[in-house]
Design an enzyme around this catalytic site. Sequence first.
Site, PDB file in Angstrom:
ATOM      1  N   THR A  28      66.524  31.594  53.817  1.00  0.00           N
ATOM      2  CA  THR A  28      67.664  32.513  53.898  1.00  0.00           C
ATOM      3  C   THR A  28      68.941  31.804  53.437  1.00  0.00           C
ATOM      4  OG1 THR A  28      66.634  33.678  55.726  1.00  0.00           O
ATOM      5  CG2 THR A  28      69.012  33.928  55.525  1.00  0.00           C
ATOM      6  N   GLY A  29      69.827  32.554  52.798  1.00  0.00           N
ATOM      7  CA  GLY A  29      71.115  31.983  52.385  1.00  0.00           C
ATOM      8  C   GLY A  29      71.308  32.118  50.891  1.00  0.00           C
ATOM      9  N   ASP A  81      63.581  26.626  51.096  1.00  0.00           N
ATOM     10  CA  ASP A  81      64.777  27.074  51.816  1.00  0.00           C
ATOM     11  C   ASP A  81      65.926  26.090  51.589  1.00  0.00           C
ATOM     12  OD1 ASP A  81      66.448  28.514  53.455  1.00  0.00           O
ATOM     13  OD2 ASP A  81      65.403  28.083  55.320  1.00  0.00           O
ATOM     14  N   ALA A  83      69.752  24.370  53.111  1.00  0.00           N
ATOM     15  CA  ALA A  83      70.160  23.687  54.344  1.00  0.00           C
ATOM     16  C   ALA A  83      71.677  23.569  54.353  1.00  0.00           C
ATOM     17  CB  ALA A  83      69.542  22.298  54.418  1.00  0.00           C
ATOM     18  N   LYS A  94      70.276  23.370  59.906  1.00  0.00           N
ATOM     19  CA  LYS A  94      70.174  24.691  59.311  1.00  0.00           C
ATOM     20  C   LYS A  94      70.708  25.725  60.293  1.00  0.00           C
ATOM     21  CE  LYS A  94      66.566  25.998  57.200  1.00  0.00           C
ATOM     22  NZ  LYS A  94      67.517  26.671  56.295  1.00  0.00           N
ATOM     23  N   GLY A  97      73.512  30.522  58.350  1.00  0.00           N
ATOM     24  CA  GLY A  97      73.361  31.970  58.169  1.00  0.00           C
ATOM     25  C   GLY A  97      72.765  32.651  59.397  1.00  0.00           C
ATOM     26  N   GLU A 103      63.407  30.624  60.514  1.00  0.00           N
ATOM     27  CA  GLU A 103      63.233  29.564  59.507  1.00  0.00           C
ATOM     28  C   GLU A 103      62.377  28.432  60.069  1.00  0.00           C
ATOM     29  OE1 GLU A 103      67.410  30.108  57.042  1.00  0.00           O
ATOM     30  OE2 GLU A 103      67.353  28.690  58.676  1.00  0.00           O
ATOM     31  N   LYS A 121      75.574  18.893  50.248  1.00  0.00           N
ATOM     32  CA  LYS A 121      74.824  18.982  51.510  1.00  0.00           C
ATOM     33  C   LYS A 121      74.211  17.647  51.938  1.00  0.00           C
ATOM     34  CE  LYS A 121      75.355  23.516  51.526  1.00  0.00           C
ATOM     35  NZ  LYS A 121      74.296  24.492  51.428  1.00  0.00           N
TER      36      LYS A 121
HETATM   37  C1  5RP Z   1      70.512  30.021  57.004  1.00  0.00           C
HETATM   38  C2  5RP Z   1      70.388  28.610  56.562  1.00  0.00           C
HETATM   39  C3  5RP Z   1      70.742  28.292  55.150  1.00  0.00           C
HETATM   40  O1  5RP Z   1      69.672  27.637  54.565  1.00  0.00           O
HETATM   41  C4  5RP Z   1      71.947  27.409  55.138  1.00  0.00           C
HETATM   42  O2  5RP Z   1      72.982  28.038  55.857  1.00  0.00           O
HETATM   43  C5  5RP Z   1      72.403  27.113  53.715  1.00  0.00           C
HETATM   44  O3  5RP Z   1      72.956  28.252  53.147  1.00  0.00           O
HETATM   45  P1  5RP Z   1      73.463  28.298  51.646  1.00  0.00           P
HETATM   46  O4  5RP Z   1      72.247  28.177  50.774  1.00  0.00           O
HETATM   47  O5  5RP Z   1      74.113  29.656  51.525  1.00  0.00           O
HETATM   48  O6  5RP Z   1      74.440  27.176  51.422  1.00  0.00           O
HETATM   49  O7  5RP Z   1      70.004  27.742  57.292  1.00  0.00           O
HETATM   50  O8  5RP Z   1      70.246  30.168  58.367  1.00  0.00           O
END
Ligand code: 5RP
Length: 223
Positions: A28-29, A81, A83, A94, A97, A103, A121
């Site tokens: 997600t994200g 995914d 992070a 994580k 979002g 997750e 990151k």
């Molecule tokens: C959602 C998450 C996402 O992987 C994390 O917030 C990274 O988001 P983005 O890809 O928008 O930088 O853990 O719960």
Amino acid sequence: MTQDELKNEVAKTALKYITPETIIGVGTGSTANFFIDHLATIKDSIKGAVASSIDTANRLKKNGIRVVNLNDVDEISVYIDGADESDHNLNLIKGGGGALTREKIVAAVSNQFVCIADESKLVESLGKFPLPIEVIPMSANYVKRQIIESIGGSPILREDFITDNGNLILDIHKLEIIDPQNLENYLNNIVGVVTNGLFANRGADILLIGSPNGVNILSRNKN
Ligand code: 5RP
């Protein structure tokens, strides 16, 4: 390159980790969203995808990718995914979002976890990003007090936010994370905590980091 361009590049690279004719897990994200867009180009080569959130399930469906229930599959070949933070041993924070619990479940089931992130990151030690904790609503103040008394930091209730599981999120600010695995276990033992955003017991196996010089590949040290 912009941060979004780096996320897009790294998301595209993750396609190389997909084994045809298997079920994969999708995170997600915004980085995971870029990945879904690339996944759409090879959607007929996989059997389907388990989504880590309602948003992700909707985006997968919109792209014509078959969404499968986790309880209907025995195995997930790879989980892709993003992070919020990763250290060099691929312990992660994580949950930015708010999808951390689902997750973590999908990551646990998957044979391989490939994390995709832009270079901002990757950090020396975790904790600058506030650590999300999903809590049962009636326990929020109790969990908050327990955290302040035991490990310190500054837990703040995420405003106007309810998780896909109907729970609340506390974000712990100003936390120095020295031993991610111990802290993950400790926090999960506080009554009322559903799960926390530390992915150390099951960190990523591979971290793809997008930088202006290309995508760097890091592997988890499994000693
Ligand atoms: C959602 C998450 C996402 O992987 C994390 O917030 C990274 O988001 P983005 O890809 O928008 O930088 O853990 O719960």
